[in-house]
Design a protein around this motif. Structure first.
Motif, PDB file in Angstrom:
ATOM      1  N   ALA A 200       0.830  -1.211   0.000  1.00 58.18           N
ATOM      2  CA  ALA A 200       0.000   0.000   0.000  1.00 58.18           C
ATOM      3  C   ALA A 200       0.863   1.261   0.000  1.00 58.18           C
ATOM      4  N   ASP A 201       1.936   1.264   0.804  1.00 60.25           N
ATOM      5  CA  ASP A 201       2.820   2.426   0.844  1.00 60.25           C
ATOM      6  C   ASP A 201       3.491   2.656  -0.511  1.00 60.25           C
ATOM      7  N   TRP A 202       3.887   1.563  -1.169  1.00 64.80           N
ATOM      8  CA  TRP A 202       4.483   1.650  -2.515  1.00 64.80           C
ATOM      9  C   TRP A 202       3.501   2.290  -3.495  1.00 64.80           C
ATOM     10  N   GLY A 213       9.967   8.280  -1.779  1.00 63.68           N
ATOM     11  CA  GLY A 213       9.193   7.231  -1.111  1.00 63.68           C
ATOM     12  C   GLY A 213       9.023   6.005  -1.981  1.00 63.68           C
ATOM     13  N   TYR A 214       8.838   6.214  -3.287  1.00 62.86           N
ATOM     14  CA  TYR A 214       8.688   5.101  -4.232  1.00 62.86           C
ATOM     15  C   TYR A 214       9.960   4.260  -4.262  1.00 62.86           C
ATOM     16  N   PHE A 215      11.108   4.903  -4.418  1.00 62.84           N
ATOM     17  CA  PHE A 215      12.367   4.156  -4.475  1.00 62.84           C
ATOM     18  C   PHE A 215      12.667   3.463  -3.138  1.00 62.84           C
ATOM     19  N   ALA A 216      12.227   4.055  -2.031  1.00 63.97           N
ATOM     20  CA  ALA A 216      12.473   3.465  -0.718  1.00 63.97           C
ATOM     21  C   ALA A 216      11.764   2.127  -0.549  1.00 63.97           C
ATOM     22  N   ALA A 217      10.753   1.856  -1.402  1.00 61.66           N
ATOM     23  CA  ALA A 217      10.025   0.590  -1.304  1.00 61.66           C
ATOM     24  C   ALA A 217      10.824  -0.581  -1.873  1.00 61.66           C
ATOM     25  N   ALA A 234      16.367   6.494 -13.346  1.00 60.57           N
ATOM     26  CA  ALA A 234      16.164   7.663 -14.202  1.00 60.57           C
ATOM     27  C   ALA A 234      14.862   7.528 -14.994  1.00 60.57           C
ATOM     28  N   GLN A 235      14.606   6.336 -15.509  1.00 65.11           N
ATOM     29  CA  GLN A 235      13.377   6.096 -16.267  1.00 65.11           C
ATOM     30  C   GLN A 235      12.144   6.247 -15.391  1.00 65.11           C
ATOM     31  N   ARG A 236      12.187   5.644 -14.198  1.00 64.63           N
ATOM     32  CA  ARG A 236      11.026   5.712 -13.311  1.00 64.63           C
ATOM     33  C   ARG A 236      10.796   7.138 -12.820  1.00 64.63           C
ATOM     34  N   ARG A 237      11.867   7.863 -12.515  1.00 63.01           N
ATOM     35  CA  ARG A 237      11.714   9.244 -12.048  1.00 63.01           C
ATOM     36  C   ARG A 237      11.006  10.080 -13.108  1.00 63.01           C
TER      37      ARG A 237
END
Length: 300
Positions: A200-202, A213-217, A234-237
């Motif tokens: 859920a946090d992701w 927060g996304y990368f921290a998952a 880089a792509q996801r950002r």
């Protein structure tokens, strides 16, 4: 903890400075949102060397540092901004983001309450404070379960909090299976709830376009197919920050867990101003230092 929102602009600050300074801030913001963090920070530093009181660029600098993982530096920048411009609620909100990421929940709570005091109609701060209370409740229930593993009432409350955070309906309680020890059942319920919260946090970090927060998952050894970790980030950002809005919803979540590894299978509905898609997805997770992190991601 990825429950909060970063905002790359705040309208209150538009009034500060000349049109030329506003154009400079917009250029820094564009670089930031495109993923050019180093370039955005360098331009912000040059701007602030000439205009040290520019609230908008100081705010952007704090966001850039936070996105780079330099949380202590970001906290110093945003704290200074609250001291010079105590009437602005956004720096308090984003300080709460950083404090929560450090699991300093008391400081996060104080920052959000201050944001609400200076701007009682600041909806984001109210929402984030509610999310923070839900997180604190989940931690309290987790602690209660470690002390009293067979407490069915606490198990039920913890599951409901997990459902609240995940944004899905609470399933009917499963009947105990014959031969299953009460302690083992409680451990399994607690693990499932923690995994559900991690998923859920992701999804929420993605929806809030909270890149940090996304990368921290993801675990440090997460290895995306066909890309290096740097290329993938880089792509996801770029894909997370480019749309004006994103909404990610999880449904039909099923968890398979064994020891410190788990698989979360679900339907993922993605909607932005650019694209809508629904896929079946599996996240493979591992428990590291008491937290569940993604080590593999499969879409079908």
């Amino acid at each position: 903890m990825a429950l909060f929102r970063f905002f790359a602009v705040f309208a209150v600050c538009v009034a500060f400075g000349t049109p030329a300074l506003a154009d400079d801030a917009q250029d820094i913001n564009r670089r930031f949102r495109s993923g050019d963090l180093a370039g955005a920070l360098e331009q912000a530093e040059r701007h602030l060397a000439k205009n040290p009181k520019d609230a908008q660029v100081r705010f952007l600098k704090g966001l850039i540092l936070g996105d780079q993982g330099k949380r202590d530096e970001a906290i110093r920048v945003l704290t200074g901004l609250t001291e010079d411009f105590p009437e602005l609620p956004e720096p308090y909100n984003n300080l709460a983001v950083l404090y929560a990421a450090q699991e300093n929940y008391d400081a996060a709570k104080n920052a959000l309450e201050t944001a609400i005091r200076v701007h009682p109609n600041y909806a984001t701060a109210h929402e984030n404070l509610g999310d923070l209370y839900a997180k604190l409740a989940s931690l309290a229930y987790d602690k209660a379960l470690t002390l009293d593993k067979g407490n069915a009432a606490v198990q039920s409350k913890r599951a409901r909090i997990g459902d609240l955070i995940a944004g899905v309906a609470s399933p009917a309680p499963a009947a105990d299976k014959a031969g299953t020890a009460p302690g083992a059942a409680a451990d399994s319920a607690g693990d499932a709830a923690a995994i559900e919260t991690a998923v859920a946090d992701w999804a929420k970090a993605w929806s809030n376009q909270d890149v940090a927060g996304y990368f921290a998952a993801y675990a440090s050894d997460f290895s995306p197919a066909g890309l290096s970790r740097a290329q993938w980030e880089a792509q996801r950002r770029s894909r997370i920050t480019a749309p004006r809005s994103i909404e990610v919803q999880i449904s039909d979540l099923e968890i398979e867990q064994q020891g410190d590894t788990a698989r979360a299978n679900f339907r993922q509905s993605y909607r932005s101003d650019r694209l809508s898609a629904t896929v079946s997805k599996t996240l493979a997770l591992t428990r590291r230092d008491g937290r569940w992190r993604i080590v593999e991601e499969i879409s079908r």
